[in-house]
Motif scaffolding. Structure first.
Motif, mmCIF file in Angstrom:
data_model
loop_
_atom_site.group_PDB
_atom_site.id
_atom_site.type_symbol
_atom_site.label_atom_id
_atom_site.label_comp_id
_atom_site.label_asym_id
_atom_site.label_seq_id
_atom_site.Cartn_x
_atom_site.Cartn_y
_atom_site.Cartn_z
ATOM 1 N N SER A 1 0.819 -1.211 0.000
ATOM 2 C CA SER A 1 0.000 0.000 0.000
ATOM 3 C C SER A 1 0.855 1.264 0.000
ATOM 4 O O SER A 1 0.407 2.307 -0.456
ATOM 5 C CB SER A 1 -0.956 0.005 1.201
ATOM 6 O OG SER A 1 -0.219 -0.019 2.406
ATOM 7 N N GLU A 2 2.079 1.169 0.504
ATOM 8 C CA GLU A 2 3.062 2.243 0.404
ATOM 9 C C GLU A 2 4.439 1.591 0.411
ATOM 10 O O GLU A 2 4.612 0.498 0.950
ATOM 11 C CB GLU A 2 2.927 3.263 1.528
ATOM 12 C CG GLU A 2 3.219 2.744 2.914
ATOM 13 C CD GLU A 2 3.056 3.819 3.975
ATOM 14 O OE1 GLU A 2 4.063 4.485 4.317
ATOM 15 O OE2 GLU A 2 1.936 3.995 4.454
ATOM 16 N N SER B 1 8.503 -1.826 -3.224
ATOM 17 C CA SER B 1 7.086 -1.626 -3.543
ATOM 18 C C SER B 1 6.272 -2.916 -3.667
ATOM 19 O O SER B 1 5.053 -2.858 -3.779
ATOM 20 C CB SER B 1 6.941 -0.820 -4.835
ATOM 21 O OG SER B 1 7.582 -1.499 -5.898
#
Length: 116
Positions: free
Chosen positions: A44-45, A80
């Motif tokens: 998500s981040e 990521s």
């Protein structure tokens, strides 16, 4: 050993069904064809650096009349995301697999300076 050097530690988890081949006669269920499945998991981040990944099969639905063979791995780990990989071989017939995963690593500190 992975050493974490800041106080911003992120933990992200998921539990996706990787495939469900018994419904449509897919290759894992018929025991023929491609015997590897990959799924790209995106966080998500992003983490500051590639995190530690823990994976485990949380559901397996296998044919009991053949030998059960399975290999599960996390590959191509980046800040990521990563690739979730399931492999089988021989006459093993796999109806479906769900894989739980956990990523643990440092997060980017918004107060860090990026000089480059």
């Amino acid at each position: 050993m992975k050493k974490l050097r800041n106080n911003l530690i992120g933990i992200e988890q998921g539990d996706p069904v990787l495939f469900s081949d018994f419904e449509d006669g897919g290759e894992m269920w018929t025991g023929r064809g491609q015997r590897e499945r990959r799924r790209r998991i995106s966080f998500s981040e992003p983490f500051r650096s590639p995190p530690a990944i823990q994976i485990a099969i949380s559901l397996w639905d296998m044919d009991a009349t053949t030998v059960i063979r399975a290999d599960i791995a996390s590959e191509t780990i980046t800040e990521s995301g990563f690739d979730l990989v399931f492999r089988t071989w021989g006459d093993t017939r796999v109806a479906r697999i769900r894989v739980g995963w956990t990523a643990i690593g440092e997060l980017v500190d918004p107060e860090d300076w990026d000089l480059y």
